[in-house]
Structure formats: C-alpha cells, structure tokens
Design a protein around this motif. Structure first.
Motif, PDB file in Angstrom:
ATOM      1  N   LEU A 237       2.125  12.967  -3.709  1.00  0.00           N
ATOM      2  CA  LEU A 237       2.911  12.252  -2.647  1.00  0.00           C
ATOM      3  C   LEU A 237       2.416  12.462  -1.291  1.00  0.00           C
ATOM      4  N   GLU A 238       2.682  11.607  -0.438  1.00  0.00           N
ATOM      5  CA  GLU A 238       2.256  11.781   1.026  1.00  0.00           C
ATOM      6  C   GLU A 238       3.641  12.914   1.706  1.00  0.00           C
ATOM      7  N   ARG A 239       4.699  12.435   1.607  1.00  0.00           N
ATOM      8  CA  ARG A 239       5.760  13.439   2.074  1.00  0.00           C
ATOM      9  C   ARG A 239       7.038  13.521   0.920  1.00  0.00           C
ATOM     10  N   TYR A 240       7.762  14.661   1.135  1.00  0.00           N
ATOM     11  CA  TYR A 240       8.897  14.577   0.117  1.00  0.00           C
ATOM     12  C   TYR A 240       9.929  15.836   0.811  1.00  0.00           C
ATOM     13  N   GLY A 241      11.071  15.645   0.468  1.00  0.00           N
ATOM     14  CA  GLY A 241      11.889  16.827   0.840  1.00  0.00           C
ATOM     15  C   GLY A 241      13.404  16.393   0.296  1.00  0.00           C
ATOM     16  N   GLY A 242      14.432  17.398   0.248  1.00  0.00           N
ATOM     17  CA  GLY A 242      15.663  17.068  -0.050  1.00  0.00           C
ATOM     18  C   GLY A 242      16.199  18.464  -0.928  1.00  0.00           C
ATOM     19  N   HIS A 243      16.901  17.961  -1.656  1.00  0.00           N
ATOM     20  CA  HIS A 243      17.885  19.083  -2.506  1.00  0.00           C
ATOM     21  C   HIS A 243      17.746  18.728  -4.115  1.00  0.00           C
ATOM     22  N   ALA A 244      18.493  19.637  -5.008  1.00  0.00           N
ATOM     23  CA  ALA A 244      18.077  19.606  -6.294  1.00  0.00           C
ATOM     24  C   ALA A 244      18.564  17.998  -6.760  1.00  0.00           C
ATOM     25  N   HIS A 245      19.767  17.503  -6.042  1.00  0.00           N
ATOM     26  CA  HIS A 245      20.087  16.296  -6.627  1.00  0.00           C
ATOM     27  C   HIS A 245      19.962  15.052  -5.643  1.00  0.00           C
TER      28      HIS A 245
ATOM     29  N   ALA B 131      16.782  13.522  -2.927  1.00  0.00           N
ATOM     30  CA  ALA B 131      15.560  13.731  -2.242  1.00  0.00           C
ATOM     31  C   ALA B 131      15.105  12.288  -1.749  1.00  0.00           C
ATOM     32  N   GLY B 132      14.005  12.586  -0.767  1.00  0.00           N
ATOM     33  CA  GLY B 132      13.414  11.225  -0.246  1.00  0.00           C
ATOM     34  C   GLY B 132      11.794  11.489  -0.601  1.00  0.00           C
ATOM     35  N   LEU B 133      11.227  10.609  -0.434  1.00  0.00           N
ATOM     36  CA  LEU B 133       9.658  10.680  -0.662  1.00  0.00           C
ATOM     37  C   LEU B 133       8.827   9.532   0.020  1.00  0.00           C
ATOM     38  N   SER B 134       7.595   9.655   0.393  1.00  0.00           N
ATOM     39  CA  SER B 134       6.749   8.560   0.663  1.00  0.00           C
ATOM     40  C   SER B 134       5.346   8.653  -0.366  1.00  0.00           C
ATOM     41  N   ILE B 135       5.017   7.683  -1.031  1.00  0.00           N
ATOM     42  CA  ILE B 135       3.580   7.374  -1.789  1.00  0.00           C
ATOM     43  C   ILE B 135       2.895   6.460  -1.607  1.00  0.00           C
ATOM     44  N   ASN B 136       1.597   6.658  -1.966  1.00  0.00           N
ATOM     45  CA  ASN B 136       0.562   5.621  -1.886  1.00  0.00           C
ATOM     46  C   ASN B 136       0.971   4.849  -3.056  1.00  0.00           C
ATOM     47  N   ALA B 137       1.065   3.447  -2.870  1.00  0.00           N
ATOM     48  CA  ALA B 137       1.389   2.842  -4.293  1.00  0.00           C
ATOM     49  C   ALA B 137       0.384   2.802  -5.111  1.00  0.00           C
ATOM     50  N   ASP B 138      -0.816   3.123  -4.962  1.00  0.00           N
ATOM     51  CA  ASP B 138      -1.815   3.151  -6.254  1.00  0.00           C
ATOM     52  C   ASP B 138      -1.462   4.551  -6.845  1.00  0.00           C
ATOM     53  N   ASN B 139      -0.634   5.491  -6.546  1.00  0.00           N
ATOM     54  CA  ASN B 139      -0.055   6.288  -7.217  1.00  0.00           C
ATOM     55  C   ASN B 139       1.169   6.143  -8.131  1.00  0.00           C
TER      56      ASN B 139
ATOM     57  N   THR C 244       0.721  -1.182  -0.205  1.00  0.00           N
ATOM     58  CA  THR C 244      -0.115   0.047  -0.083  1.00  0.00           C
ATOM     59  C   THR C 244       0.855   1.326  -0.030  1.00  0.00           C
ATOM     60  N   THR C 245       2.009   1.307   0.687  1.00  0.00           N
ATOM     61  CA  THR C 245       2.695   2.562   0.834  1.00  0.00           C
ATOM     62  C   THR C 245       4.095   2.092   0.171  1.00  0.00           C
ATOM     63  N   GLY C 246       4.772   3.238  -0.632  1.00  0.00           N
ATOM     64  CA  GLY C 246       6.303   2.936  -0.752  1.00  0.00           C
ATOM     65  C   GLY C 246       7.054   4.225  -0.241  1.00  0.00           C
ATOM     66  N   VAL C 247       8.222   3.785   0.260  1.00  0.00           N
ATOM     67  CA  VAL C 247       9.293   4.870   0.715  1.00  0.00           C
ATOM     68  C   VAL C 247      10.231   5.074  -0.660  1.00  0.00           C
ATOM     69  N   GLY C 248      10.712   6.309  -0.869  1.00  0.00           N
ATOM     70  CA  GLY C 248      11.742   6.309  -2.024  1.00  0.00           C
ATOM     71  C   GLY C 248      12.700   7.130  -1.879  1.00  0.00           C
ATOM     72  N   SER C 249      13.913   6.823  -2.601  1.00  0.00           N
ATOM     73  CA  SER C 249      14.991   7.778  -2.652  1.00  0.00           C
ATOM     74  C   SER C 249      15.232   8.069  -4.068  1.00  0.00           C
ATOM     75  N   ALA C 250      15.415   9.303  -4.326  1.00  0.00           N
ATOM     76  CA  ALA C 250      15.704   9.875  -5.559  1.00  0.00           C
ATOM     77  C   ALA C 250      17.285  10.528  -5.556  1.00  0.00           C
TER      78      ALA C 250
END
Length: 591
Positions: free
Chosen positions: A421-429, A431-439, A396-402
């Motif tokens: 997205l549920e949450r996100y933050g970081g820099h130009a190069h 970042a991190g995020l969390s997302i509902n898997a349906d999205n 249901t939920t994904g945690v990501g690193s970009a």
C-alpha cells in the motif's frame, strides 16, 4: 410464469448475559422487566450506572487534561494567540473532520486568534495532511498547524512542516499504527500510554476536549462552551459511527436537545433542506438527514462548501449554501446507485461471494468519494468485509474504502499489507487506502489469505442479535414509549431487536414507489391487531400468505400520525412458523 418467492431468514442470536445476578438486579429497577433485561445486557448492572445512563449529566464528563498532550497544546496555542501568530486548522473532508474544523475555527475566533482553515480535496490530495497543505501554510505565514481528525500517522508532511519552522499539534482519534507522526504533540486517546479513560471519541470529540481545555485556561465559562458546541459534537460523532456510550452518549443527547434552538445559521438552513425543522431531532435525523448532505460536498468535489455552511453568520448565505448541498446530495445519490449496481454485478459475475471472504472490487469508472457508502452496502448484502477501489483514469493508482464486520479487524489486516500500500488509515471496521494498481491482484490474495486464517464459515453468515423474545400482545404503546429511554441510538447502543413466534397475518398491502415496501397487520391474540412495516420487502409479498403464521424479528417504535400515537413494529427479518393453519383464512387483501 413467476418463480416461487421464499423467505431466507438470517440467523437470530438471542442475547442473554447468563449472569445469575441479572434477575435480582432487574427486580430492583423502576422499569419493566423487558427494559431491565436490555439494560443489564448492555452493561448497566448497578443503580449508579442506570442513573448515569438514563439521566446523563455534563458534570460526569472527564477532565480534558487527562488526555496526554493537552496541557502542552493549550499553552502553545495561547502563546500563538497572544503573539498574533497565524494558526491554520487542518481538517478532513468527511462530516467528522468538517465539524471538528468548524468547532476549532469558531472557538479560536472567539478567542480573537488569527486563524484560517484547510480541508484537503478528496480526489486530488486524499486523506490526511500532505505537503500541499504545508506549502499553503507556509504561503500564509502560518507558524502553528492544528490538525483535527487526522495526522497521527502523517510522518513525511509533518517532518516537512517542522523543517520549515511550523509547529504541529495533532488532534486525532484514529488507530496508532507502526508509523507515528513526529508532531510537537499528539492528542489522541488511543495513543499508547494515554491515561484518558474513554478511548472511543470521534475526531470532533477530541477537538471538543482540546477546545474545552483551551477555553477553561483562558478564563471562560466551560458550561457555556459545552452547551454552545455540543450540536457540532453530536453531528460529527453520530456520522462517524463511534460507540454511543459514556461521554459520547452524554454529549450527543445534549446536542440533540440543543439543535432545535441552535444559533448557528448554517445548521438551521441544513435542517430546513433536510426536512427535519420542527420535528423531534434524533440520532437518525443526524445520520440520515444532516450527515449525508454535509458529506456530499466532499464526496463529489470540495468539502469547503460544507465547512463554509457551518461557519457562516449570514442567513442568506446559509440558505444558499444549504440548497447547494442539497443539490450535491441528489447527485451523490444517483452516482451511488450506479456504483452499487456495478459492484454487485462484479460479485455475482465473478462468484466472489462463494470464493472470497474479503470482497476486493475495483473499477476505473467509480467516483472515489462515493465508494465508502457502497462498500457499506456490499458488506451488509454479503455479510463479509468489502474493499472498493476507484482506479484513476491512467489506470496506475487506486483509492480505496474498506468496511468490515465484527468478526474481522480490517485496519489490522491493512497493517499486514503495508508493503503493498501507498497509504492507509482508519479503524477496525472502516478504513481507507491508496494503492498502486499493479499491486491489486497481490493485495487481493494477501488480504484474503489473512482472512482465511482467522475467519470461519460462521463468520460469513448473516446474523441478527435479538435482545428479547416477546408475545405480540406485550408489544404496546407503553412499551414503545419506555424504550425511548434508551435513545439516542447508535453503534454500541443499538435500537433493541425483539422476536415473536406464530404471528398470524390478517392483512397485507404494498407501499411506496413501485410497491417497494410492505405493510402487514398481525393478530396479537388480544383483539387489537398490530401494524408491521417492512421496508424494502415488497418483492417478497407473495411469501406472506394471508392466514399464515410467521415468526418475526423487529424493532418497536411509536408511530405518530395526525396527532394520534400508536405502536408499530419495523420488520428486520421473518420466517415461516413451524405451526401451520389447516383451514383457509378469510380476510381482506389490499394489493
């Protein structure tokens, strides 16, 4: 039957300022033309800048009071110390957050504050301050939370804390998005309107400046503070890959000098297990020796273990904690290798390197603490931004690193995907995020649409920036030693890259486990062969025919062995020269 092995070189971009004043400036310098050109191309274009760059001085650091909010934060913290209020430092689970937390906890203990700490669990809580941390603060009777390396965009948790009567001071360095925390004060040089001259401090850098202001206002010696805590500054700054210029360069350089004699027992134990005790400490020692071990705890489980190492005053405990981090780092390496193989397989199987400018990869079997490292490797391999998403067991939920390239602002793209997205933050190069898997599918399509609008085909080509072209006979031990003046190396002050044409291969041999690496001996034309080490090039050995002429792209370094110093080049890339040798070349070949 073996397939033919060929070299597929990257694009080599020759850096040149094009400024007509470059030649006059270089001639005025007390260094070689080669070093002078490199300095000029990096913005060192006056003698004063040269002096500050080659001889950093603590006296050149900026006054921390220039940072918006520092004076109010100092006054509030002093009030809390005097009234014996309970203070909680809220950190982050990466090296920047851990060193920031250790720095402020140590400083507040010196000032006799009633201080505790809190590091969120990567898997259970994710990045940034959350309600569980606020609830813990309330249970402890805390009336002041100071965040480090987080908090700028934490709206709901900070509102919750203040509704409970808890003041919040945010110290952070992340980009300021559309959502801004309602903290009592935010200390962040990237905050709009903040007059602080240097915007590229890591989280530990912002914590360091706040602590310096606090120490000064409490009547203690600032120079002693700077020396005592620049080791933590250096580790956190190098690990967070911020630009190593200006204040960062100054304090990292002093931190590297301080580390061999640090009084922090945990750091001494960590240097022992990393195998760097007694050796020259460089920024590479921190990036590849200390940082991965400090990171391992938070990547696989609880980062509190690494923080305890940095805080302990007990030598036996330090040794035990250091060994535990070493074990966790080995487990992290094994997990990283597995995820890397699976991620690369996804790209190949789905032909994403042909169809997508942003590689969005996901799996339920990936550890969320390791995907950031793998994302960096994927980006390096395919020369395009990548986002790895670890989906939880329920799907249901994904945690990501970009991770991104210079051509694409990944944080800016996430801002445009805010609705997905549920949450996100970081820099130009990064970042991190969390997302509902349906999205996930819509997110993939949306962020690739953003990339399609701004990235060209050239942005996806692997490239190397070359500082200068040299004849191989100019690559000497004197040059290698002179280049050491540029250290510490890091983002914004990278190790110089050179190129040379028509290097004759005299000898070759494979090195390392299963012949993973390659060592070449090249003819310089001066009668003294030049040693070239090519890490990870063992599988291309067949392309390096003895007697062949090649163009090489490389770093220059001093090689120390058995008390003897020599010059060595480290291969970055190679291509077959236009010129050819008509007659076979006879020489010894060791396989």
């Amino acid at each position: 039957m073996h397939s033919k092995v060929e070299l597929t070189p990257k694009t080599w971009n020759m850096l040149h300022s094009g400024n007509p004043s470059e030649e006059d400036f270089i001639q005025s310098l007390p260094v070689s033309r080669t070093l002078g050109r490199i300095l000029f191309s990096r913005g060192i274009d006056t003698l004063r800048k040269l002096q500050q760059f080659l001889n950093p001085c603590m006296d050149d650091l900026y006054d921390p009071s220039l940072m918006d909010g520092v004076d109010w934060a100092v006054a509030r913290t002093k009030q809390a110390i005097a009234a014996r209020e309970k203070i909680m430092i809220h950190g982050d689970y990466d090296v920047d957050g851990i060193t920031s937390t250790a720095l402020l906890v140590r400083v507040l203990r010196l000032l006799k504050a009633d201080v505790s700490w809190y590091i969120p669990h990567r898997q259970r809580e994710g990045y940034d301050i959350g309600r569980p941390a606020v609830d813990t603060a309330k249970e402890r009777g805390v009336s002041l939370i100071i965040t480090v390396d987080c908090g700028t965009t934490a709206v709901d948790p900070v509102e919750y804390a203040r509704s409970l009567g808890i003041d919040v001071i945010v110290t952070d360095h992340h980009e300021v998005g559309t959502k801004v925390s309602p903290a009592n004060v935010i200390i962040n040089p990237k905050k709009p309107g903040c007059p602080y001259p240097f915007k590229n401090l890591a989280g530990v850098g912002v914590a360091y400046k706040f602590a310096e202001a606090l120490i000064r206002d409490c009547g203690y010696d600032v120079s002693s503070f700077r020396t005592r805590f620049c080791d933590l500054f250096a580790i956190g700054t190098v690990a967070d890959i911020v630009t190593l210029i200006d204040e960062n360069r100054t304090l990292v350089q002093f931190g590297l000098q301080e580390l061999p004699r640090t009084g922090k027992k945990g750091l001494r134990a960590l240097m022992d297990v990393a195998g760097i005790t007694g050796k020259p400490i460089t920024s590479q020692s921190l990036a590849f020796g200390l940082a991965p071990r400090l990171n391992a705890a938070g990547r696989l489980d609880d980062a509190g273990l690494a923080l305890e190492l940095l805080l302990t005053r007990d030598e036996s405990e330090a040794v035990q904690l250091g060994q535990s981090l070493e074990s966790q780092n080995k487990a992290r390496q094994a997990e990283q290798e597995r995820i890397t193989r699976e991620a690369m397989d996804q790209v190949s199987r789905r032909h994403l390197d042909v169809t997508s400018k942003i590689l969005v990869l996901s799996s339920q079997g990936w550890h969320p603490g390791v995907i950031g490292i793998v994302a960096s490797k994927v980006t390096d391999r395919y020369s395009r931004p990548s986002i790895l998403i670890a989906v939880d067991e329920t799907g249901t939920t994904g945690v990501g690193s970009a991770r991104s390239t210079a051509a694409f602002d990944i944080f800016g793209a996430l801002v445009q995907c805010d609705h997905l997205l549920e949450r996100y933050g970081g820099h130009a190069h990064a970042a991190g995020l969390s997302i509902n898997a349906d999205n996930l599918s819509e997110f993939d399509a949306t962020i690739n649409g953003i990339a399609d609008a701004v990235m060209t085909a050239d942005d996806l080509l692997p490239q190397i920036d070359v500082d200068a072209e040299l004849d191989l006979d100019c690559v000497t031990l004197d040059l290698a030693k002179e280049l050491q003046l540029l250290e510490p190396y890091g983002h914004g002050n990278s190790q110089p890259v050179f190129m040379s044409r028509n290097a004759l291969i005299l000898h070759k041999t494979k090195l390392g486990t299963a012949g993973a690496h390659l060592k070449l001996r090249l003819d310089t034309g001066s009668g003294q062969p030049l040693e070239c080490i090519a890490f990870g090039w063992g599988d291309k050995e067949e392309a390096f025919k003895l007697g062949r002429l090649i163009d090489v792209c490389y770093n220059v370094q001093v090689n120390s062995f058995a008390g003897r110093e020599s010059v060595q080049i480290v291969l970055r890339d190679a291509r077959i020269s236009d010129a050819v040798i008509a007659e076979p070349f006879a020489c010894t070949h060791s396989a």
